[in-house]
Design a protein around this motif. Structure first.
Motif: not given
Length: 184
Positions: A98-124
């Motif tokens: 609900n807060d717009g984050t995912i729990n990614f291995p080794l990185l912890g909480r990563v904010s992805v809300q509002g990003l496009t698919k490509r922007e999310c790929e670039d951020r990760i």
């Protein structure tokens, strides 16, 4: 007697003409793009890229030159026989909280809300880069596995429709809903 047979014959003719007229089908010659010749599309913003929202499910794959390093950034589990026909491993989708984050291995909480698919790929990819050898460029693939649309109104089958390719045109949406009715 002749007058009764004339009345009977006339009434049969009237009933037959109504019956034949009632059997004619409703014309389905609908024109979907009325006035398309003079439509002004200059205000159109072009193609739309979907934005990630809470409760979306994302399938994220990280690929590097070293498969063991890639596994550290993967969320996988053992599959049962009904998932893919046998043993092995499969990727678990990430649920956007609900807060717009995912729990990614080794990185912890990563904010992805509002990003496009490509922007999310670039951020990760940018967040993973410090964990990799110098010069290593990871390939990150993000797919929205829960992308759907809602079709309402005078269509054959209104409701929520799952979109498999993350994009759908208006005509594809109408087709998935059973097309317009004659009143649509």
């Amino acid at each position: 007697m002749k007058s009764i047979s004339k009345i009977f014959a006339a009434s049969i003719a009237v009933v037959a003409s109504f019956a034949l007229a009632g059997c004619s089908s409703i014309s389905k010659d609908m024109e979907y793009f009325q006035g398309v010749d003079y439509a002004d599309l200059s205000a159109s913003k072009g193609l739309y890229d979907a934005r990630i929202m809470p409760k979306d499910e994302l399938t994220i794959t990280v690929t590097t030159s070293d498969p063991d390093v890639s596994k550290q950034f993967s969320l996988t589990a053992n599959s049962s026989s009904y998932r893919n026909g046998g043993g092995g491993r499969y990727e678990i989708p990430y649920l956007v909280e609900n807060d717009g984050t995912i729990n990614f291995p080794l990185l912890g909480r990563v904010s992805v809300q509002g990003l496009t698919k490509r922007e999310c790929e670039d951020r990760i990819a940018a967040l993973i880069k410090p964990y990799l050898a110098n010069g290593e460029n990871p390939v990150v693939t993000v797919e929205m596995s829960s992308y759907h649309i809602t079709v309402m109104g005078e269509v054959g089958s209104p409701g929520v429709k799952v979109v498999s390719g993350n994009k759908m045109s208006l005509l594809e949406a109408l087709a998935s809903a059973g097309d317009l009715t004659v009143y649509g």
